[in-house]
Design an enzyme around this catalytic site. Structure first.
Site, PDB file in Angstrom:
ATOM      1  N   HIS A  73       0.815  -1.212   0.000  1.00 60.15           N
ATOM      2  CA  HIS A  73       0.000   0.000   0.000  1.00 60.15           C
ATOM      3  C   HIS A  73       0.853   1.268   0.000  1.00 60.15           C
ATOM      4  O   HIS A  73       0.378   2.328  -0.415  1.00 60.15           O
ATOM      5  CB  HIS A  73      -0.952  -0.012   1.188  1.00 60.15           C
ATOM      6  N   HIS A  96      -2.141 -12.112  -2.108  1.00 56.52           N
ATOM      7  CA  HIS A  96      -3.208 -12.796  -1.385  1.00 56.52           C
ATOM      8  C   HIS A  96      -2.887 -14.254  -1.105  1.00 56.52           C
ATOM      9  O   HIS A  96      -3.775 -15.043  -0.827  1.00 56.52           O
ATOM     10  CB  HIS A  96      -4.518 -12.676  -2.172  1.00 56.52           C
TER      11      HIS A  96
END
Length: 726
Positions: A106, A267
């Protein structure tokens, strides 16, 4: 709140009424000039990140400090930290790996290739708005977990480098082999003000993917890093998310394979958190009360942490081994049938309806659950192109590992510029096309060589305007955000820059300079182009009666066409370049705002920008040879005539048409048109801040100062990409 009665009563008692009420009496309080004039030109963007905000001082040398770092000792400490679960924020499955990967992702994921801004290069996740973005919930905890390590190693490692290195170590500790790590990200000490995050006034406002192609935005909703994990505008439809995914990852310079690898790799480890309704979550760090000490999103749901944690509101665990690298993401994606469901917080997600309970609970070893995925994860199965790549990765885990390693490295280093800026023992040797690679130097011109070349250029028949224009066209592509562009490489002579409209006049000088380069064999074309600017400026100063030496540092090299990604370099083509009075489109911002944008990319201050524009005008360096802003009768002479005539009240200015882009300056007495100008010219008389600077240069005693300031700013631009000189 004070009333008239309050003031009357305090006056009667002899007390000062202004010390009794609730008015904000602090510095900066009250209604600001920006409140009154919200469209005020953002000249302040040119004053960011000065030494006045830097507690380390202007003599601090991060590269020197980093050389003292026990790099592998730091990595060892980071690895240990991953499994040192803290009661104030317990680790899922006893590991912070997933949290640190998300923190790094991020941080880097705010980068946008269209304007080069954003990214992890300056540690901006510490500051607003990123420290409080809805998509960054709980990353305040990740940063706080790192504090003891930052405290231990001090200034030998920047926060910006530490965030990315922590993500790398998290992957490596989980059994993944990363591509490498390049340090060199220097911290700043205040938020970036120049990044355009969008016009929306509410968090999570939806944007259509097509809109992302017209603006330098990297996410489909205000406050997200990429896309809404529940699908566009919470649609819950995996297939409809494909366009949004491509748009956002494409704006970072990622292709379909890199996109699939990043989503799946990101993920493979960790989980999302949605134990209960997000209404239980308190204010973000910027809005949290002072006693929270920079932390935010305190939750009243249960314990608020661990099994009760709420971050995104989604409750998803993708793989059977969430702390160990695997290919389970793809195996689960294609093995099971997925049914839409909702998290305990009510967020849309999918569950493998026909799967056994094989997913471990993060805090209770006796519990298992079925695999779950995000709406956007399933896009990798149902979009035809993404599916092809995903199935290949399913059947070839090694190909997936290689693709993710390279894509992760690109993600986390995309805004660092050329590889020459990387430092540390784990910098990969391989040159990558997105790094804008350059060959090794083959020339080493002596002082006499440079003198000879300057004579050859001066005798070439090229005018001052042509010499200055070609040098500016080469150097002014530099972007301070991602350190791309600049004169090194002489890519002005290559595709696509050679064919840009803005360079049409400037490149006419190239054949002459290329001939000089070939005949001399003493310097690169890149150096000769910059040297042409040196000759032009020195000739112009001499014509003004001043003997000025323009500093020149040789050492540039010439890139090859195969080292130049045409598509990525197309992004450097300016929408506007006010220094050359160029504007391609009228549907984005004002001309003067785009001038500020360009100056900020060139890391210029307001005085530097002002001096350069004034000098470029009198040197006749407009992109098309027009007379707009050329407020002088002696073009090619480095005078302060631009400022003198701009501020002369003998002239009044009127727009030539309704667009109000071009103006005529008429003599107030005769009505005769004396000059023409663009908005990029008149702003130096209109804007109060820029006028204050222009008045300095227009003064009768300012000519020599102006020339020296112009030369200093000119040399700065020419050397912006000379990282070897730092």
């Amino acid at each position: 709140m004070s009333t008239s009665d309050d003031i009357h009563n305090t006056t009667a008692t002899g007390k000062c009424p202004f010390h009794q009420g609730g008015h904000d009496q602090s510095a900066g309080g009250g209604t600001t000039t920006r409140d009154w004039w919200p469209n005020q030109l953002r000249v302040d963007l040119l004053n960011q990140h000065s030494n006045r905000s830097n507690p380390l001082g202007e003599d601090f040398d991060y590269r020197k400090e980093f050389s003292k770092l026990d790099y592998y000792g730091l990595k060892k400490d980071l690895k240990a930290l991953l499994t040192e679960s803290q009661p104030w924020w317990p680790a899922d499955w006893g590991s912070y790996a997933g949290l640190f990967i998300r923190m790094a992702w991020h941080g880097a994921g705010t980068y946008r290739s269209i304007d080069g801004r954003g990214g992890a290069g300056r540690g901006q996740q510490r500051f607003a708005p990123l420290n409080s973005w809805p998509d960054n919930v709980s990353l305040d905890k990740a940063r706080r977990l790192l504090w003891p390590i930052k405290q231990k190693y001090g200034q030998k490692i920047s926060w910006a480098d530490l965030f990315i290195l922590a993500g790398n170590v998290a992957l490596e500790s989980s059994g993944f082999r990363t591509f490498g790590f390049g340090a060199g990200r220097e911290d700043v000490w205040e938020p970036d003000l120049d990044v355009n995050w969008g016009d929306e006034k509410a968090w999570l406002t939806h944007r259509h993917p097509e809109a992302l192609a017209k603006a330098p935005l990297g996410a489909t909703e205000m406050g997200l890093i990429y896309v809404n994990p529940e699908g566009p505008d919470h649609s819950g439809e995996p297939l409809s998310a494909a366009a949004a995914i491509r748009a956002t990852f494409g704006n970072m310079g990622m292709n379909d394979e890199e996109t699939v690898a990043l989503i799946a790799g990101g993920h493979t480890l960790g989980k999302t958190h949605g134990a209960g309704p997000t209404s239980n979550v308190g204010p973000d760090p910027e809005a949290a009360p002072i006693e929270e000490q920079g932390l935010g999103w305190a939750s009243t749901y249960g314990s608020g942490v661990g099994a009760d944690a709420i971050t995104s509101g989604l409750e998803v665990v993708w793989t059977q081994t969430p702390t160990q690298w695997s290919n389970y993401f793809f195996e689960n994606l294609f093995k099971y049938e997925w049914v839409q469901t909702r998290s305990p917080a009510g967020a849309i997600q999918f569950e493998a309806v026909d799967a056994p309970e094989i997913i471990p609970d993060p805090f209770d070893p006796s519990k298992k659950r079925k695999p779950t995925m995000l709406v956007t994860d399933l896009t990798l199965r149902f979009d035809p192109e993404f599916e092809k790549i995903s199935r290949r990765f399913l059947n070839d885990p090694q190909a997936f590992n290689e693709a993710f390693a390279r894509a992760w490295f690109k993600l986390t280093h995309r805004d660092m510029g050329p590889k020459s800026r990387y430092i540390g023992p784990e910098v990969p040797k391989e040159d990558l096309i997105w790094q804008d690679p350059l060959p090794q130097p083959i020339y080493n011109p002596t002082e006499q060589d440079i003198i000879d070349l300057k004579f050859a250029i001066a005798d070439s028949g090229l005018s001052v305007s042509e010499l200055v224009s070609v040098a500016w066209a080469s150097a002014s592509t530099f972007r301070g955000g991602d350190k791309r562009g600049g004169a090194n490489g002489a890519r002005l002579a290559l595709m696509p820059q050679r064919d840009w409209d803005v360079n049409a006049a400037a490149v006419r000088a190239l054949p002459v300079l290329e001939k000089i380069q070939k005949e001399s064999g003493k310097a690169s074309l890149a150096d000769i182009i910059v040297l042409a600017g040196v000759v032009g400026v020195e000739k112009a100063a001499s014509a003004a009666g001043l003997s000025i030496h323009v500093p020149f540092a040789p050492g540039r090299v010439d890139a090859r066409q195969d080292q130049t990604d045409i598509e990525m370099f197309e992004l450097l083509e300016p929408i506007a370049d006010g220094f050359r009075n160029y504007r391609a489109r009228l549907d984005v911002s004002t001309t003067e705002s785009l001038l500020i944008d360009k100056a900020q990319q060139l890391t210029l201050t307001a005085p530097e920008m002002t001096a350069l524009v004034g000098g470029m005008r009198v040197l006749g360096a407009n992109f098309d040879g027009s007379k707009n802003g050329v407020f002088t009768d002696r073009v090619g002479v480095l005078s302060n005539d631009f400022f003198v005539n701009l501020l002369d009240m003998r002239y009044e200015w009127k727009a030539t048409d309704e667009s109000k882009e071009l103006f005529e300056g008429r003599d107030r007495e005769t009505g005769e048109v004396k000059y023409t100008a663009s908005r990029a010219d008149l702003v130096f008389g209109s804007n109060s801040v820029l006028r204050a600077v222009a008045e300095v240069y227009a003064s009768s005693d300012a000519h020599e100062k102006f020339v020296k300031d112009f030369v200093a700013a000119w040399v700065k631009v020419m050397n912006l990409d000379r990282f070897d000189l730092l």
